[in-house]
Structure formats: structure tokens, C-alpha cells
Design a protein around this motif. Structure first.
Motif, PDB file in Angstrom:
ATOM      1  N   MET A 109       1.980   1.847  -3.465  1.00  0.00           N
ATOM      2  CA  MET A 109       0.866   2.332  -4.266  1.00  0.00           C
ATOM      3  C   MET A 109       0.574   3.799  -3.974  1.00  0.00           C
ATOM      4  SD  MET A 109      -0.015  -0.078  -6.269  1.00  0.00           S
ATOM      5  CE  MET A 109      -1.579   0.557  -6.853  1.00  0.00           C
ATOM      6  N   VAL A 110       0.641   4.175  -2.706  1.00  0.00           N
ATOM      7  CA  VAL A 110       0.418   5.577  -2.342  1.00  0.00           C
ATOM      8  C   VAL A 110       1.500   6.463  -2.951  1.00  0.00           C
ATOM      9  CG1 VAL A 110       0.397   7.215  -0.422  1.00  0.00           C
ATOM     10  CG2 VAL A 110      -0.846   5.053  -0.227  1.00  0.00           C
ATOM     11  N   ASN A 167      -8.592   9.858   0.536  1.00  0.00           N
ATOM     12  CA  ASN A 167      -7.216  10.069   0.072  1.00  0.00           C
ATOM     13  C   ASN A 167      -7.031   9.559  -1.352  1.00  0.00           C
ATOM     14  OD1 ASN A 167      -6.116   9.093   3.377  1.00  0.00           O
ATOM     15  ND2 ASN A 167      -6.583  11.148   2.642  1.00  0.00           N
ATOM     16  N   TRP A 168      -7.528   8.351  -1.614  1.00  0.00           N
ATOM     17  CA  TRP A 168      -7.439   7.808  -2.969  1.00  0.00           C
ATOM     18  C   TRP A 168      -8.225   8.684  -3.951  1.00  0.00           C
ATOM     19  CZ3 TRP A 168      -3.639   4.699  -3.443  1.00  0.00           C
ATOM     20  CH2 TRP A 168      -3.343   3.730  -2.491  1.00  0.00           C
ATOM     21  N   ALA A 226       0.777   6.806  -6.663  1.00  0.00           N
ATOM     22  CA  ALA A 226      -0.377   7.678  -6.896  1.00  0.00           C
ATOM     23  C   ALA A 226      -0.036   9.131  -6.611  1.00  0.00           C
ATOM     24  CB  ALA A 226      -1.552   7.233  -6.019  1.00  0.00           C
ATOM     25  N   CYS A 227       0.757   9.358  -5.565  1.00  0.00           N
ATOM     26  CA  CYS A 227       1.156  10.730  -5.234  1.00  0.00           C
ATOM     27  C   CYS A 227       2.024  11.324  -6.341  1.00  0.00           C
ATOM     28  CB  CYS A 227       1.912  10.725  -3.901  1.00  0.00           C
ATOM     29  SG  CYS A 227       2.590  12.334  -3.441  1.00  0.00           S
ATOM     30  N   VAL A 268      -6.107   2.829   4.266  1.00  0.00           N
ATOM     31  CA  VAL A 268      -6.085   4.188   3.711  1.00  0.00           C
ATOM     32  C   VAL A 268      -7.509   4.630   3.418  1.00  0.00           C
ATOM     33  CG1 VAL A 268      -5.268   5.633   1.819  1.00  0.00           C
ATOM     34  CG2 VAL A 268      -3.787   3.838   2.754  1.00  0.00           C
ATOM     35  N   TRP A 308     -10.749   6.272   1.786  1.00  0.00           N
ATOM     36  CA  TRP A 308     -11.119   6.413   0.385  1.00  0.00           C
ATOM     37  C   TRP A 308     -10.989   7.861  -0.080  1.00  0.00           C
ATOM     38  CZ3 TRP A 308     -14.855   9.730  -1.302  1.00  0.00           C
ATOM     39  CH2 TRP A 308     -15.766  10.214  -0.356  1.00  0.00           C
ATOM     40  N   THR A 367       0.829  -1.206   0.000  1.00  0.00           N
ATOM     41  CA  THR A 367       0.000   0.000   0.000  1.00  0.00           C
ATOM     42  C   THR A 367       0.863   1.255   0.000  1.00  0.00           C
ATOM     43  OG1 THR A 367      -1.765  -1.156   1.185  1.00  0.00           O
ATOM     44  CG2 THR A 367      -1.817   1.248   1.231  1.00  0.00           C
ATOM     45  N   GLY A 393      -6.661  10.472  -7.200  1.00  0.00           N
ATOM     46  CA  GLY A 393      -7.200  10.093  -8.501  1.00  0.00           C
ATOM     47  C   GLY A 393      -7.821  11.259  -9.242  1.00  0.00           C
ATOM     48  N   ALA A 439      -2.351   9.276   3.685  1.00  0.00           N
ATOM     49  CA  ALA A 439      -2.310   7.909   3.177  1.00  0.00           C
ATOM     50  C   ALA A 439      -1.016   7.209   3.579  1.00  0.00           C
ATOM     51  CB  ALA A 439      -2.460   7.924   1.653  1.00  0.00           C
TER      52      ALA A 439
END
Length: 209
Positions: free
Chosen positions: A104-105, A187-188, A108-109, A183, A185, A101, A192, A173
Motif C-alpha cells: 500500500m505504501v 506519512n499517509w 501510494a508513493c 505507519v 498518519w 502495508t 494523499g 512509511a
């Protein structure tokens, strides 16, 4: 014209870069002779006419942005890995509880922040303007996102805004992933939405020159 004058004209001295003295006096000519590999940023690319050269090739705006994104991600991953290695070796930093995770964070960041950078590069008229706008936007988000202190110390309304911005969302996150919590949602969603918005705006305002 005498024979000596003819030879002097034919053997005009050249600069170290391989340009004649007339070339050295012509900034426009020097500008067009710059190699393509020197230009990684689109704002500077327009100034140096790199993007204008790409415009006559099969290259699409999406390919240009994707290539810059890949290069940027590689640079970030190398830098983060080096920094984390130093933290582990010299400061006894621990690994995140949820490594997958956390990765992944981080990804994504990076993509979300790069998307914001693409917006700036698409609308800024000059490289200096792009740098100024980018720095102001980054430090504004960082101030609201906990870079200079915990967001809990900020007024409630300001902290709420900061948590929805990509910097604050990434900080929250990361904290969750590091201690093994789920994390949120929100934050995602923030990361996104920033990515989609950035890619959409940058594509709409993309220009070759």
C-alpha cells in the motif's frame, strides 16, 4: 513538360519512411506523420501534436492522465519486483513484516510522485524543460528525504520538512512497514495530499497544445 520530365515527376523517389523527397524537406509534415504510440509523455505529446489529435476525439484529460498513470504503475511494479528479486537472491534481503502495508505504501508513493510529475508535464513548455524541472525537484526531495543519508543527520528543521515531502514520507512509511510498526498518519497524509494537489493542478493547467 516532356514525357521524360513527366515520368520523373510522377515517380519522385521516396524516403525509407515512405515520404517523398518533398516530405523529407518539410519538418512539419514529418512531425504530423509520427505514429501516436511513440509518445508516452504529455510534454512531448504537445510538441509532436499528439494531444491535439486526441482533442478531436471523445478522450478527456482525465482519461489521458489515468491511462498514463496505469502504464507508469505497471512499469514501476515490474521494475521494483525485479530489483527485489535480485536483492532476495543475491543479498539475502528479507520480506517486510507487514507485506500488505508495504504494498500500500509503494502504491501510494507511486501515485503521489506521478501526481507531481503531472504538474511538471502540465506547466513545462517543452520536453527538455519538463525533464530538467522533474530532475531538480526529485533530487531536492530525495536529498531532504534520506536518499543520500539518514534524515537524522540533517538539521532538525530540514529533517522535519523532508518528512512531510512525499519522498521522505514514503521512506519513513516503508521503514515502519518493513519492521512491522504502524505507519504514522502524517506519512499517509503527506502522500494523499500530494496526490490530490497534483491531480488538481494538472487538471487545471491541462492543455491539448
Amino acid at each position: 513538360m516532356t514525357t521524360d520530365d513527366h515520368h520523373a515527376h510522377s515517380f519522385r523517389p521516396r524516403s525509407p519512411a515512405g515520404c517523398t523527397s518533398l516530405d523529407a524537406d518539410d519538418p512539419g509534415r514529418r512531425e504530423n506523420d509520427r505514429p501516436l504510440h511513440r509518445e508516452p509523455h504529455r510534454a512531448t505529446g504537445r510538441k509532436t501534436k499528439v494531444l491535439r489529435r486526441l482533442a478531436v476525439t471523445p478522450t478527456s484529460p482525465a482519461m489521458v492522465m489515468a491511462a498514463q498513470l496505469v502504464v507508469g504503475l505497471i512499469q514501476v511494479m515490474v521494475g521494483v519486483s525485479a530489483a527485489f528479486g535480485v536483492a532476495v537472491l543475491f543479498f539475502d534481503a528479507g520480506f517486510p513484516v507487514d507485506v500488505f502495508t508495504a504494498v500500500m505504501v509503494l502504491s501510494a508513493c507511486c501515485v503521489a510522485m506521478y501526481a507531481l510529475g503531472m504538474i511538471v508535464a502540465s506547466v513545462a513548455p517543452t520536453p527538455n524543460a519538463a525533464a530538467a524541472i522533474g530532475l531538480i525537484a526529485f533530487f531536492a526531495m530525495a536529498a531532504l528525504g534520506g536518499m543520500f543519508g539518514p534524515m537524522e543527520n540533517l538539521p532538525e528543521q530540514v529533517a522535519a520538512i523532508g518528512s512531510w515531502l512525499p519522498f521522505g514520507a514514503a521512506v519513513e512509511a516503508f521503514q515502519s512497514a518493513w519492521i512491522g510498526e504502524t505507519v504514522r498518519w502524517e506519512n499517509w497524509a503527506s502522500l494523499g495530499a500530494t496526490t490530490v494537489l497534483g491531480v488538481g493542478v494538472a487538471s487545471a493547467f491541462f492543455r491539448w497544445d
